[in-house]
Design a protein around this motif. Structure first.
Motif, PDB file in Angstrom:
ATOM      1  N   ALA A 205       0.816  -1.220   0.000  1.00  0.00           N
ATOM      2  CA  ALA A 205       0.000   0.000   0.000  1.00  0.00           C
ATOM      3  C   ALA A 205       0.848   1.267   0.000  1.00  0.00           C
ATOM      4  N   ILE A 206       1.940   1.264   0.753  1.00  0.00           N
ATOM      5  CA  ILE A 206       2.771   2.472   0.819  1.00  0.00           C
ATOM      6  C   ILE A 206       3.396   2.766  -0.537  1.00  0.00           C
ATOM      7  N   GLN A 322     -13.692  -7.995   3.402  1.00  0.00           N
ATOM      8  CA  GLN A 322     -13.701  -8.184   1.949  1.00  0.00           C
ATOM      9  C   GLN A 322     -12.581  -7.404   1.282  1.00  0.00           C
ATOM     10  N   LEU A 323     -12.306  -6.214   1.791  1.00  0.00           N
ATOM     11  CA  LEU A 323     -11.220  -5.399   1.233  1.00  0.00           C
ATOM     12  C   LEU A 323      -9.879  -6.106   1.384  1.00  0.00           C
ATOM     13  N   LEU A 324      -9.633  -6.668   2.567  1.00  0.00           N
ATOM     14  CA  LEU A 324      -8.358  -7.342   2.811  1.00  0.00           C
ATOM     15  C   LEU A 324      -8.232  -8.629   2.009  1.00  0.00           C
ATOM     16  N   GLN A 325      -9.351  -9.181   1.568  1.00  0.00           N
ATOM     17  CA  GLN A 325      -9.321 -10.398   0.752  1.00  0.00           C
ATOM     18  C   GLN A 325      -9.056 -10.106  -0.722  1.00  0.00           C
ATOM     19  N   GLN A 326      -9.069  -8.829  -1.107  1.00  0.00           N
ATOM     20  CA  GLN A 326      -8.910  -8.461  -2.514  1.00  0.00           C
ATOM     21  C   GLN A 326      -7.481  -8.666  -3.012  1.00  0.00           C
ATOM     22  N   PRO A 329      -3.492  -3.288  -2.966  1.00  0.00           N
ATOM     23  CA  PRO A 329      -3.050  -2.284  -1.986  1.00  0.00           C
ATOM     24  C   PRO A 329      -4.222  -1.714  -1.204  1.00  0.00           C
ATOM     25  N   ALA A 330      -4.160  -1.822   0.102  1.00  0.00           N
ATOM     26  CA  ALA A 330      -5.264  -1.374   0.942  1.00  0.00           C
ATOM     27  C   ALA A 330      -4.768  -1.011   2.325  1.00  0.00           C
TER      28      ALA A 330
END
Length: 369
Positions: A205-206, A322-326, A329-330
């Protein structure tokens, strides 16, 4: 695969989820699993019912339930109202424990969070406390005077936030320098040090944020309140334009944002127009994040980074999972914690790091935690 007369090793293999024989034996000791029958050779033998029960234990544990609460849940009949009532009782009991621990934590923060100037007076106060007979009214009055003297010191100088955080934050040495700065800013934004344990920075993500911001990417936010909290000056310096998805100036709360998104098709259609390579910042409406996750999964939108920190007690945690399963970058804060200020603070910290330290490469060794 056989489901009866399983050995303890076969049981763990059937259940999966990282379960080990040692954990199974521990669950027996806690009463989570009934003691199995024994073979003539004294080996534990398990049945299909044991597999199902252990799978339920694993599922509840993965959802964040503690072992001492899982047994009560499993032993309550799910088809009755007793389960809901018992869960409420557990929740209230835990919240009471949290409140008591929060009081203790606040007292400790009041001591550990003092800067060097205040600590001189603090040392004198702690030394004199040992001499007081606090059981008497005189002693209690003297103790109150000592704390009043300590609090009076805060009027002599400004608070040294960075110095206080050094003593209060958990060990963040496994995080990059930029992540450490980000977490510090988030803690300062909400005043809750425990938040540091729930921040998740995934999928590079960074690096993705620095690349997108350097390319003057477009910033998409869910409601105007988030946009108002962004560092407009620094974003303008980077050439980044801000677009609000639910562009209604009267929407200021999570409840309003959620209803507005559901009731007006135009906002849902606008989400589908998020430009590739942009940064999506969601601080209020869980449904916006859920819809974004579905759009990403279906490859309808491809943002460079999603900062997902909506507020909510059921939809928000689910949206964040669900976002972390994508596997993209999150940045998020697990559970119900979140809000527009935290979401905006996250982007502002990333922007600040890029401008202040454009040549920093500490993030290249990101743990991906």
């Amino acid at each position: 695969m056989k489901t009866c007369d399983l050995t303890i090793k076969e049981l763990t293999e059937a259940v999966g989820g990282g379960i080990t024989p040692r954990m199974v034996r521990h669950y027996h000791q806690l009463g989570l699993l009934p003691q199995p029958v024994r073979s003539p050779s004294n080996y534990r033998l398990y049945t299909e019912q044991d597999v199902i029960r252990l799978q339920r234990i694993v599922a509840l544990k993965q959802q964040g339930f503690q072992l001492n609460h899982i047994r009560n849940i499993l032993e309550t009949e799910p088809e009755t109202d007793n389960l809901t009532a018992q869960l409420q009782q557990q929740y209230w009991a835990i919240m009471q424990q949290i409140a008591q621990l929060r009081q203790t934590a606040s007292a400790l923060e009041g001591l550990l969070g003092r800067d060097r100037h205040c600590q001189i007076m603090q040392a004198e106060v702690l030394a004199q406390m040992k001499l007081l007979e606090v059981e008497t009214q005189v002693g209690l009055g003297g103790l109150e005077q000592l704390w009043s003297g300590l609090d009076a010191e805060v009027h002599t100088h400004s608070e040294a936030f960075a110095e206080s955080l050094q003593r209060l934050l958990p060990d963040l040495s496994h995080r990059s320098e930029i992540e450490q700065h980000l977490i510090s800013q988030l803690v300062l934004a909400c005043g809750d040090v425990s938040l540091a344990s729930f921040v998740r920075v995934r999928g590079g993500a960074i690096a993705a944020s620095r690349q997108a911001l350097s390319a003057s990417c477009e910033i998409f936010v869910d409601i105007p309140t988030v946009a108002a909290a962004l560092d407009q000056t620094r974003l303008a310096h980077l050439g980044c334009r801000i677009t609000t998805l639910i562009n209604n100036p009267h929407i200021t709360t999570a409840t309003e944002a959620e209803q507005e998104f559901w009731q007006h098709q135009e906002w849902q259609e606008k989400l589908q127009q998020v430009a590739n390579g942009g940064i999506l910042v969601i601080g209020y409406a869980p449904s916006v994040l859920l819809a974004a996750c579905n759009a990403i999964k279906e490859q309808k939108i491809q943002p460079a980074l999603v900062i997902g920190m909506p507020i909510g007690f059921s939809h928000a945690p689910a949206a964040k999972r669900q976002l972390l399963q994508q596997k993209m970058p999150a940045i998020t804060v697990e559970g119900t914690l979140g809000g527009g200020l935290l979401a905006a603070t996250t982007l502002n910290a990333l922007v600040e790091s890029l401008i202040e330290k454009p040549d920093c490469h500490c993030y290249l060794s990101e743990s991906g935690e």
